[in-house]
Scaffold this active site. Sequence first.
Site, mmCIF file in Angstrom:
data_model
loop_
_atom_site.group_PDB
_atom_site.id
_atom_site.type_symbol
_atom_site.label_atom_id
_atom_site.label_comp_id
_atom_site.label_asym_id
_atom_site.label_seq_id
_atom_site.Cartn_x
_atom_site.Cartn_y
_atom_site.Cartn_z
ATOM 1 N N PHE A 172 0.817 -1.226 0.000
ATOM 2 C CA PHE A 172 0.000 0.000 0.000
ATOM 3 C C PHE A 172 0.844 1.266 0.000
ATOM 4 O O PHE A 172 0.398 2.323 -0.449
ATOM 5 C CB PHE A 172 -0.941 0.019 1.222
ATOM 6 C CG PHE A 172 -0.280 0.480 2.506
ATOM 7 C CD1 PHE A 172 -0.093 1.837 2.763
ATOM 8 C CD2 PHE A 172 0.174 -0.432 3.450
ATOM 9 C CE1 PHE A 172 0.532 2.261 3.935
ATOM 10 C CE2 PHE A 172 0.806 -0.017 4.617
ATOM 11 C CZ PHE A 172 0.983 1.338 4.853
ATOM 12 N N CYS A 197 9.784 1.248 4.052
ATOM 13 C CA CYS A 197 10.713 0.202 4.491
ATOM 14 C C CYS A 197 12.101 0.746 4.758
ATOM 15 O O CYS A 197 12.941 0.040 5.295
ATOM 16 C CB CYS A 197 10.769 -0.904 3.449
ATOM 17 S SG CYS A 197 11.490 -0.316 1.912
ATOM 18 N N GLU A 220 8.809 -4.550 13.492
ATOM 19 C CA GLU A 220 8.458 -3.451 12.600
ATOM 20 C C GLU A 220 7.108 -2.886 13.031
ATOM 21 O O GLU A 220 6.118 -3.617 13.102
ATOM 22 C CB GLU A 220 8.359 -3.947 11.148
ATOM 23 C CG GLU A 220 8.069 -2.819 10.181
ATOM 24 C CD GLU A 220 7.982 -3.266 8.724
ATOM 25 O OE1 GLU A 220 7.361 -4.309 8.442
ATOM 26 O OE2 GLU A 220 8.529 -2.551 7.867
HETATM 27 P P1 NAD Z 1 1.294 -6.658 3.045
HETATM 28 O O1 NAD Z 1 2.312 -7.735 3.153
HETATM 29 O O2 NAD Z 1 0.158 -6.669 3.982
HETATM 30 O O3 NAD Z 1 0.656 -6.646 1.572
HETATM 31 C C1 NAD Z 1 1.456 -6.604 0.419
HETATM 32 C C2 NAD Z 1 0.694 -7.202 -0.751
HETATM 33 O O4 NAD Z 1 0.460 -8.586 -0.507
HETATM 34 C C3 NAD Z 1 -0.677 -6.592 -0.990
HETATM 35 O O5 NAD Z 1 -0.880 -6.491 -2.377
HETATM 36 C C4 NAD Z 1 -1.634 -7.592 -0.346
HETATM 37 O O6 NAD Z 1 -2.913 -7.576 -0.945
HETATM 38 C C5 NAD Z 1 -0.919 -8.901 -0.621
HETATM 39 N N1 NAD Z 1 -1.171 -9.989 0.351
HETATM 40 C C6 NAD Z 1 -1.593 -9.874 1.630
HETATM 41 N N2 NAD Z 1 -1.604 -11.095 2.209
HETATM 42 C C7 NAD Z 1 -1.173 -11.984 1.294
HETATM 43 C C8 NAD Z 1 -0.946 -13.394 1.298
HETATM 44 N N3 NAD Z 1 -1.148 -14.129 2.387
HETATM 45 N N4 NAD Z 1 -0.479 -13.976 0.164
HETATM 46 C C9 NAD Z 1 -0.227 -13.240 -0.948
HETATM 47 N N5 NAD Z 1 -0.420 -11.893 -0.993
HETATM 48 C C10 NAD Z 1 -0.885 -11.267 0.101
HETATM 49 O O7 NAD Z 1 2.112 -5.259 3.121
HETATM 50 P P2 NAD Z 1 1.534 -3.783 3.207
HETATM 51 O O8 NAD Z 1 0.930 -3.562 4.543
HETATM 52 O O9 NAD Z 1 0.724 -3.492 1.999
HETATM 53 O O10 NAD Z 1 2.880 -2.933 3.065
HETATM 54 C C11 NAD Z 1 3.708 -2.612 4.158
HETATM 55 C C12 NAD Z 1 4.837 -3.606 4.292
HETATM 56 O O11 NAD Z 1 5.602 -3.639 3.079
HETATM 57 C C13 NAD Z 1 5.831 -3.215 5.369
HETATM 58 O O12 NAD Z 1 6.220 -4.377 6.049
HETATM 59 C C14 NAD Z 1 6.998 -2.614 4.597
HETATM 60 O O13 NAD Z 1 8.247 -2.675 5.258
HETATM 61 C C15 NAD Z 1 6.986 -3.473 3.375
HETATM 62 N N6 NAD Z 1 7.662 -2.816 2.262
HETATM 63 C C16 NAD Z 1 8.888 -3.284 1.915
HETATM 64 C C17 NAD Z 1 9.574 -2.673 0.894
HETATM 65 C C18 NAD Z 1 10.941 -3.167 0.500
HETATM 66 O O14 NAD Z 1 11.460 -2.686 -0.489
HETATM 67 N N7 NAD Z 1 11.532 -4.091 1.223
HETATM 68 C C19 NAD Z 1 9.010 -1.576 0.207
HETATM 69 C C20 NAD Z 1 7.732 -1.149 0.577
HETATM 70 C C21 NAD Z 1 7.064 -1.778 1.619
#
Ligand code: NAD
Length: 492
Positions: A156, A288, A383
């Site tokens: 998101f 992140c 986190e």
């Molecule tokens: P999230 O893991 O909840 O969701 C990410 C994506 O996965 C979404 O599209 C969601 O619909 C999907 N999803 C959710 N559950 C799933 C499952 N069980 N199987 C497959 N897909 C699933 O993450 P978020 O809350 O959207 O984003 C925040 C997180 O992302 C934080 O932990 C942040 O650190 C991380 N992030 C990491 C980076 C990086 O480059 N390492 C960059 C941006 C965000």
Amino acid sequence: MNTVHFDGEILSCQNYISGSFVEASGQEFSIYSPYTGSIIAITKTSTIKDIAQAVASAKTAQIDWALRSLKDRSQVLFSFRHILLREIDAISNLVSLESGKTLAEAKAGILKGIEVLEFALSLQNLDTGGKMEVSREVFCEYRRRPLGVVAQITPFNFPAMVPMWTIPIALALGNAYLWKPSDKTPLTAGRIAQCLTEAGLPDGLLNIVNGGQETAQALIDHPDIAAIGFVGSTPVAKAVFQRGSQLGKRVLALGGAKNHILLLPDADLDMSGRGISDSFTGCAGQRCMAASVLLAIGDCDAHIETIKNRAASLKLGKDMGAIISAEHAAFLRSAVDEAEKSGAKVILDGRSIKAPSEYPGGYWFGPTILDHVPPESSAAKTELFGPLLSIVRCKNISEALAIENKSLFGNACSVFTASGPLAEKVVRRSKAAMIGINIGVPVPREPFSFGGCQASKFGHGDITGQSSLDFWSDLVKVTTKWETQNDETWMS
Ligand code: NAD
């Protein structure tokens, strides 16, 4: 445009397949704006049937796309860049409205995405294949072959930038791209797809399927999807990596983070004050690369006061954005309560901050600093994903590095100091993969690649830069001999 604009009319949000918006066949769900706290769009979950339709259209379109030259494909991306810059204000508003970012942050994210686009555009001149004569009149060369249909699942917090890490490179290399945006922020995706269509991208090469976990899993499982890129939280990144790998697919899954900053008393007061404060409050800590744990070595009280003053001066809604959901804002409040119980001292408290007058209904949480945080407590290890800085006091640099090294994550680490040798010590001993010296958010700029290690990344290579080329393509090795005369060379 200084404020995030929403005229109250519910926005349309549909799948994008073969160059048109189409309704998905699953259950309805609502999208809320962190700025207004109200519904801004209603969409539907994509089912296996919708995914099959998206993959079929991508598969057909990819055949001709792969036959075009890299130079030819790049022409579409040149126009895409031009259109993105033309539309940047409108797209920034959409990014802010759905993700809670400030308008300036939303714009900066799009511009960073355009840097990756420029990297992809440079491939036509740089990715030459490296042909050489390996035996008398026998030549070996590399050629890149696209994988076919590839997919990306995005989080998101960067509705435009994170997808732009992969869209230009995967398309430039000749793939068709299926995108499942976050179910919290799916609106920007449709706008980006429209820009690509206007740029001349043939229909079917970029398809969007909306939905959450079930849609993502169906995408991973589809037999015609060759590779999966993922960015999101660590538990989901790990699950996606395992699921895709078990099916024999190529998967690169970037996860969450808990980034450390080592602060030494000789650090420049103004530089560290700004760098550290802006790092933990930027994007309201929902990125992140945000500073999360400050390892204050020795007497850093003056520095901490500077960090606190800068963070306290930020105006919500203007300098710092909103929290993604009411639930997450409540979670941050409870995390501060818990930290206090574990012995931390709250020196800047964002729990009961007032909503800005322009956005009374939104989800708000102010900059928060916890001092004397026990290194084994949750505030120092997990986190939290909010504008929250946990200060752990350390006697010396070895103690600080030992804490950093114990972290399960490995995204970013920075050091603020005036000493080159001490900075070098941190660079050599830190466990993180992206390291900053006197920089609070050490995001590598193109052509340097982006990617963490340990629990911040599952899979090999980085998501941008040179190694991403190997992720989105197969490297074909061609060996050629045209000389017909028989001779004694090994390849005759
Ligand atoms: P999230 O893991 O909840 O969701 C990410 C994506 O996965 C979404 O599209 C969601 O619909 C999907 N999803 C959710 N559950 C799933 C499952 N069980 N199987 C497959 N897909 C699933 O993450 P978020 O809350 O959207 O984003 C925040 C997180 O992302 C934080 O932990 C942040 O650190 C991380 N992030 C990491 C980076 C990086 O480059 N390492 C960059 C941006 C965000």
